[in-house]
Motif scaffolding. Structure first.
Motif, PDB file in Angstrom:
ATOM      1  N   LEU A 191       9.864  42.994 121.131  1.00  0.00           N
ATOM      2  CA  LEU A 191      10.910  42.233 120.444  1.00  0.00           C
ATOM      3  C   LEU A 191      11.307  40.989 121.228  1.00  0.00           C
ATOM      4  O   LEU A 191      11.708  39.976 120.641  1.00  0.00           O
ATOM      5  N   SER A 192      11.201  41.028 122.561  1.00  0.00           N
ATOM      6  CA  SER A 192      11.604  39.860 123.351  1.00  0.00           C
ATOM      7  C   SER A 192      10.694  38.670 123.090  1.00  0.00           C
ATOM      8  O   SER A 192      11.155  37.532 122.951  1.00  0.00           O
ATOM      9  N   GLU A 193       9.390  38.910 123.005  1.00  0.00           N
ATOM     10  CA  GLU A 193       8.458  37.820 122.717  1.00  0.00           C
ATOM     11  C   GLU A 193       8.632  37.333 121.285  1.00  0.00           C
ATOM     12  O   GLU A 193       8.624  36.119 121.017  1.00  0.00           O
ATOM     13  N   ILE A 194       8.791  38.269 120.357  1.00  0.00           N
ATOM     14  CA  ILE A 194       9.020  37.880 118.961  1.00  0.00           C
ATOM     15  C   ILE A 194      10.293  37.048 118.849  1.00  0.00           C
ATOM     16  O   ILE A 194      10.339  36.018 118.159  1.00  0.00           O
ATOM     17  N   GLY A 195      11.341  37.475 119.548  1.00  0.00           N
ATOM     18  CA  GLY A 195      12.597  36.739 119.503  1.00  0.00           C
ATOM     19  C   GLY A 195      12.452  35.311 119.980  1.00  0.00           C
ATOM     20  O   GLY A 195      13.019  34.382 119.392  1.00  0.00           O
ATOM     21  N   GLN A 196      11.692  35.095 121.033  1.00  0.00           N
ATOM     22  CA  GLN A 196      11.501  33.727 121.522  1.00  0.00           C
ATOM     23  C   GLN A 196      10.763  32.869 120.505  1.00  0.00           C
ATOM     24  O   GLN A 196      11.084  31.687 120.321  1.00  0.00           O
ATOM     25  N   THR A 197       9.775  33.455 119.838  1.00  0.00           N
ATOM     26  CA  THR A 197       9.046  32.707 118.809  1.00  0.00           C
ATOM     27  C   THR A 197       9.972  32.295 117.677  1.00  0.00           C
ATOM     28  O   THR A 197       9.951  31.146 117.214  1.00  0.00           O
ATOM     29  N   ALA A 206      20.617  31.471 114.797  1.00  0.00           N
ATOM     30  CA  ALA A 206      21.080  32.558 115.657  1.00  0.00           C
ATOM     31  C   ALA A 206      20.102  33.715 115.510  1.00  0.00           C
ATOM     32  O   ALA A 206      19.299  33.756 114.565  1.00  0.00           O
ATOM     33  N   LEU A 207      20.190  34.653 116.438  1.00  0.00           N
ATOM     34  CA  LEU A 207      19.289  35.805 116.433  1.00  0.00           C
ATOM     35  C   LEU A 207      20.104  37.084 116.432  1.00  0.00           C
ATOM     36  O   LEU A 207      21.015  37.260 117.254  1.00  0.00           O
ATOM     37  N   GLY A 208      19.770  37.993 115.518  1.00  0.00           N
ATOM     38  CA  GLY A 208      20.413  39.299 115.463  1.00  0.00           C
ATOM     39  C   GLY A 208      19.412  40.383 115.807  1.00  0.00           C
ATOM     40  O   GLY A 208      18.294  40.402 115.284  1.00  0.00           O
ATOM     41  N   LEU A 209      19.805  41.305 116.693  1.00  0.00           N
ATOM     42  CA  LEU A 209      18.919  42.368 117.144  1.00  0.00           C
ATOM     43  C   LEU A 209      19.519  43.727 116.817  1.00  0.00           C
ATOM     44  O   LEU A 209      20.651  44.029 117.228  1.00  0.00           O
ATOM     45  N   TYR A 210      18.763  44.559 116.088  1.00  0.00           N
ATOM     46  CA  TYR A 210      19.126  45.963 115.929  1.00  0.00           C
ATOM     47  C   TYR A 210      18.249  46.741 116.904  1.00  0.00           C
ATOM     48  O   TYR A 210      17.032  46.808 116.740  1.00  0.00           O
ATOM     49  N   LEU A 211      18.879  47.312 117.933  1.00  0.00           N
ATOM     50  CA  LEU A 211      18.142  47.869 119.065  1.00  0.00           C
ATOM     51  C   LEU A 211      18.369  49.366 119.195  1.00  0.00           C
ATOM     52  O   LEU A 211      19.496  49.853 119.073  1.00  0.00           O
ATOM     53  N   GLU A 212      17.290  50.066 119.494  1.00  0.00           N
ATOM     54  CA  GLU A 212      17.389  51.453 119.937  1.00  0.00           C
ATOM     55  C   GLU A 212      17.026  51.552 121.410  1.00  0.00           C
ATOM     56  O   GLU A 212      17.280  52.559 122.060  1.00  0.00           O
ATOM     57  N   GLY A 213      16.433  50.516 121.962  1.00  0.00           N
ATOM     58  CA  GLY A 213      16.070  50.424 123.371  1.00  0.00           C
ATOM     59  C   GLY A 213      15.429  49.071 123.610  1.00  0.00           C
ATOM     60  O   GLY A 213      15.031  48.398 122.666  1.00  0.00           O
ATOM     61  N   LEU A 214      15.352  48.672 124.876  1.00  0.00           N
ATOM     62  CA  LEU A 214      14.740  47.389 125.207  1.00  0.00           C
ATOM     63  C   LEU A 214      13.255  47.580 125.474  1.00  0.00           C
ATOM     64  O   LEU A 214      12.835  48.581 126.040  1.00  0.00           O
ATOM     65  N   ASP A 215      12.460  46.602 125.067  1.00  0.00           N
ATOM     66  CA  ASP A 215      11.021  46.699 125.291  1.00  0.00           C
ATOM     67  C   ASP A 215      10.670  46.462 126.756  1.00  0.00           C
ATOM     68  O   ASP A 215       9.807  47.127 127.323  1.00  0.00           O
ATOM     69  N   LEU A 217      12.777  44.791 130.382  1.00  0.00           N
ATOM     70  CA  LEU A 217      13.986  44.151 130.887  1.00  0.00           C
ATOM     71  C   LEU A 217      13.735  42.701 131.266  1.00  0.00           C
ATOM     72  O   LEU A 217      14.516  41.820 130.905  1.00  0.00           O
ATOM     73  N   ALA A 218      12.651  42.430 131.988  1.00  0.00           N
ATOM     74  CA  ALA A 218      12.370  41.051 132.390  1.00  0.00           C
ATOM     75  C   ALA A 218      12.178  40.156 131.173  1.00  0.00           C
ATOM     76  O   ALA A 218      12.673  39.021 131.126  1.00  0.00           O
ATOM     77  N   GLY A 219      11.454  40.652 130.175  1.00  0.00           N
ATOM     78  CA  GLY A 219      11.249  39.873 128.957  1.00  0.00           C
ATOM     79  C   GLY A 219      12.539  39.646 128.205  1.00  0.00           C
ATOM     80  O   GLY A 219      12.767  38.566 127.635  1.00  0.00           O
ATOM     81  N   PHE A 220      13.417  40.654 128.198  1.00  0.00           N
ATOM     82  CA  PHE A 220      14.693  40.523 127.504  1.00  0.00           C
ATOM     83  C   PHE A 220      15.585  39.499 128.201  1.00  0.00           C
ATOM     84  O   PHE A 220      16.282  38.715 127.543  1.00  0.00           O
ATOM     85  N   VAL A 221      15.559  39.501 129.512  1.00  0.00           N
ATOM     86  CA  VAL A 221      16.327  38.504 130.265  1.00  0.00           C
ATOM     87  C   VAL A 221      15.822  37.099 129.941  1.00  0.00           C
ATOM     88  O   VAL A 221      16.611  36.156 129.763  1.00  0.00           O
ATOM     89  N   GLU A 222      14.511  36.938 129.817  1.00  0.00           N
ATOM     90  CA  GLU A 222      13.945  35.633 129.481  1.00  0.00           C
ATOM     91  C   GLU A 222      14.307  35.241 128.047  1.00  0.00           C
ATOM     92  O   GLU A 222      14.548  34.066 127.762  1.00  0.00           O
ATOM     93  N   LEU A 223      14.353  36.220 127.135  1.00  0.00           N
ATOM     94  CA  LEU A 223      14.784  35.933 125.763  1.00  0.00           C
ATOM     95  C   LEU A 223      16.204  35.377 125.761  1.00  0.00           C
ATOM     96  O   LEU A 223      16.494  34.383 125.082  1.00  0.00           O
ATOM     97  N   ALA A 224      17.092  36.011 126.520  1.00  0.00           N
ATOM     98  CA  ALA A 224      18.473  35.526 126.592  1.00  0.00           C
ATOM     99  C   ALA A 224      18.531  34.124 127.186  1.00  0.00           C
ATOM    100  O   ALA A 224      19.310  33.276 126.729  1.00  0.00           O
ATOM    101  N   ALA A 225      17.693  33.862 128.189  1.00  0.00           N
ATOM    102  CA  ALA A 225      17.663  32.522 128.788  1.00  0.00           C
ATOM    103  C   ALA A 225      17.167  31.489 127.785  1.00  0.00           C
ATOM    104  O   ALA A 225      17.693  30.372 127.699  1.00  0.00           O
TER     105      ALA A 225
END
Length: 676
Positions: A191-197, A206-215, A217-225
């Protein structure tokens, strides 16, 4: 180069398989108005939804940009290999029965590994994935109905539940949706790579995420950045509990800093707005789409009903929303419009004297919108259209639009009930640059989130390596290790022969504390005795304990308060620091704050100030305040150990805090062993 751009914005689509799911993808592409080529591959069928199938992938006229693979799990692997060989842009793998079903199917993990090998560098989303909808360009790699419409701009949604994703497309709240993407089990593409795209598209707001867990952590941090760099906020609705984060049954930290606290701390650090329900998820994204991050939660509330004004005030009570007091000039302007009977306040009940008078309503709304107001809210519930008419309601909308233009301040139209704002009205308001909010409770939470989203706390996130539990250090060992990183500890002697207790007491200096070691929750079984004055009392206390190993410690005096300082490795969210009321009442008081490492002195100070025991730290009823600098130094010492050694858990409970310093009276460490 964005490796997913071709997949999400294709000029050609191939559907592999002529079953019901693949056929539905073709229908949905035709229905949404996909303008490119649609090709079908099936070995025997002559017709699939009016299209003549190609017999093999090799027969396709060109390498497709996007592919929906609707065949069984074993055939999926061969299909992916064939697509990768011809240079396809990417694929959705619909079939299940891979790693997500490893507990039920013996070859699930092996099949997923084979899928990854077959894909090589070709992007694959899934398996066990519904696909995605692109409402900007008219693309529907989606094997089911959906409720969305084509838009010129909107928010992107990513969901780890296909059914939730379908439900979100059925919303009637006027939220423009640009993309909906599901991720399946994220075998290759998360989801982090998809979110960046999706965020890279200038038409996504804006981006909305329905999450049950993170794919990742490093990728998610980069998505937020990436979101921060683009100025596009992220809103998350996260469910689920991490069993790993609850592993340490002997500690208080694990019970206080479970994955929910970890998620809160991580989202707070990254500037991601967390919401509590699907309804608020949609309302927050709508507010962010139209207005963007608000910065503050200062609101001007306006309604023609005292009941609605009271409801707004009551629902916001105890929340971060504030209703600034009206200035003298505002009161003069409002009095000139509303007359002498109306009580002037915020929230404002402007009564029905001006109902139907568009100019008077415009003047009223404009007067309420001082520069200190981050958002205006006009409460307006439409009557049922099947039984009533509503021409006067349109005048209110016109007045809102005019007031917003005159003041340059955003104004929302809020229906107190979700049902009482028709979808066509909501859509029209969005096109007019007015936020339509549905439901008071949802709106209150949405405003709060929009006021804090995109505000980052601290500097970055410490992403830990892969670590597994190694061993649990004894209390004495843990203290010695932490002392090496600057944590103050009491003078102590470790004793394994009861005959040596008297000497240990003399070396430490009476009065002392005696602890039985190797025991979890020592106080519960009488394995801690404080204030022992002499050698005889020390020996007697030891004989009463259920152990033959002891720690004789310096008695810490002038203690104002006991704190817990703990760090636990949450595999999903990183290292979670917990600061809490400590001692034997830690879990009963449940007075805690959680932060993601790394932290600095300001982070620690702010977290401590938010505890319910903060007045005690500051010096309650004439008592001396604690040495805050000593507490900060102790926390930073624990952090230094964690960053250098990447343990599973560290807990100091209690940290004895007083006006002269802070000393760790007890310590627990579960060390970590790195693995790849």
């Amino acid at each position: 180069m964005d490796r997913l751009k071709r997949l999400f914005n294709p000029c050609s689509i191939a559907v592999i398989g002529g079953g019901a799911w693949g056929a539905e993808v073709i229908r949905q592409c035709q229905k949404i108005g996909f303008a490119g080529d649609i090709w079908v591959v099936h070995p025997t069928k002559e017709d699939v939804v009016g299209l003549a199938p190609f017999r093999e992938i090799a027969d396709l006229p060109a390498a497709p940009d996007a592919v929906f693979i609707g065949v069984n799990r074993h055939a999926t692997v061969a299909v992916v290999a064939a697509l990768a060989a011809i240079g396809a842009g990417g694929a959705i793998c619909f079939a299940s029965g891979f790693s997500e079903a490893a507990h039920e199917i013996a070859d699930g993990d092996d099949l997923q590994q084979a899928l990854l090998v077959a894909a090589g560098d070709m992007p694959v989303i899934g398996p066990n994935c519904y696909g995605f909808l692109n409402y900007l360009d008219g693309v529907a790699l989606w094997p089911d109905q959906h409720g969305g419409l084509r838009v010129n701009s909107g928010v992107a949604l990513i969901a780890q539940s296909s059914n939730v994703a379908i439900n979100l497309t059925m919303q009637t709240r006027g939220l423009p949706i640009a993309y909906v993407a599901t991720v399946g089990n994220q075998a290759q593409t998360g989801l982090s790579e998809i979110g960046q795209t999706l965020l890279a598209n200038p038409k996504v707001t804006a981006l909305g995420l329905y999450l049950e867990g993170l794919d990742d952590l490093a990728g998610f941090v980069e998505l937020a950045a990436a979101a921060r760099r683009s100025g596009k906020p992220i809103v998350a609705l996260k469910t689920g509990k991490s069993e790993q984060a609850q592993r340490a049954a002997i500690s208080h930290t694990a019970s206080l800093a479970g994955s929910d606290a970890g998620a809160d701390a991580l989202f707070d650090r990254l500037g991601i707005g967390r919401v509590s329900s699907l309804s608020t998820f949609l309302e927050t994204l709508k507010l962010l789409h139209v207005v963007g991050p608000m910065g503050e939660a200062t609101v001007a509330s306006m309604s023609c009903s005292g009941g609605e004004a009271s409801l707004m005030a009551d629902m916001a009570h105890g929340q971060s929303i504030s209703f600034p007091t009206l200035s003298a000039s505002q009161q003069v302007d409002l009095r000139n419009t509303l007359g002498p009977i109306v009580a002037l306040a915020n929230p404002l009940d402007y009564h029905t004297f001006i109902w139907g008078n568009e100019d008077a309503m415009t003047a009223t709304f404009s007067a309420m919108m001082s520069p200190q107001m981050a958002l205006g809210v006009v409460i307006l519930d439409f009557p049922r259209r099947d039984r009533c008419t509503s021409p006067a309601w349109d005048l209110v909308l016109n007045a809102v639009e005019r007031a917003q233009a005159q003041t340059g301040r955003p104004i929302a139209v809020l229906s107190s009930l979700v049902e009482s704002l028709p979808e066509d009205v909501a859509i029209d308001l969005v096109t007019r640059g007015i936020v339509p909010l549905c439901g008071m409770a949802e709106a209150i939470e949405a405003i709060e989130v929009a006021a804090r989203v995109a505000k980052t706390r601290g500097s970055g996130v410490f992403v830990p390596p892969a670590v597994r539990p190694a061993k649990i250090l004894s209390e004495a060992e843990a203290k010695q290790v932490l002392q090496g990183y600057g944590l103050p500890i009491p003078r102590s002697e470790y004793v394994t022969d009861i005959r040596h207790l008297a000497d240990a007491g003399q070396a430490v200096g009476f009065p002392v504390v005696l602890k039985g070691t190797g025991i979890a929750h020592k106080t519960d079984v009488g394995a801690v005795v404080v204030g022992i004055a002499d050698a005889d009392a020390l020996t007697a206390a030891a004989r009463a304990m259920p152990t033959d190993r002891f720690l004789v410690e310096q008695m810490i005096t002038e203690v104002t308060v006991e704190l817990l300082v703990g760090v636990v490795l949450d595999p999903a969210h990183g290292y979670v620091l917990t600061l809490a009321a400590g001692g034997t009442l830690t879990e009963i008081l449940a007075d805690s704050a959680s932060l993601i490492l790394p932290v600095d002195a300001d982070d620690i100070t702010q977290a401590l100030a938010g505890l319910r025991i903060a007045p005690v730290l500051e010096g309650y009823r004439g008592a001396a305040a604690v040495n805050l600098g000593a507490i900060i130094d102790a926390v930073l010492a624990v952090q230094s150990y964690v960053v250098a050694n990447t343990p599973i858990e560290v807990e100091i409970n209690p940290l004895m805090c007083g006006p002269n310093g802070a000393i760790a009276a007890d310590a627990l460490i579960t060390t970590g062993e790195r693995h790849d």
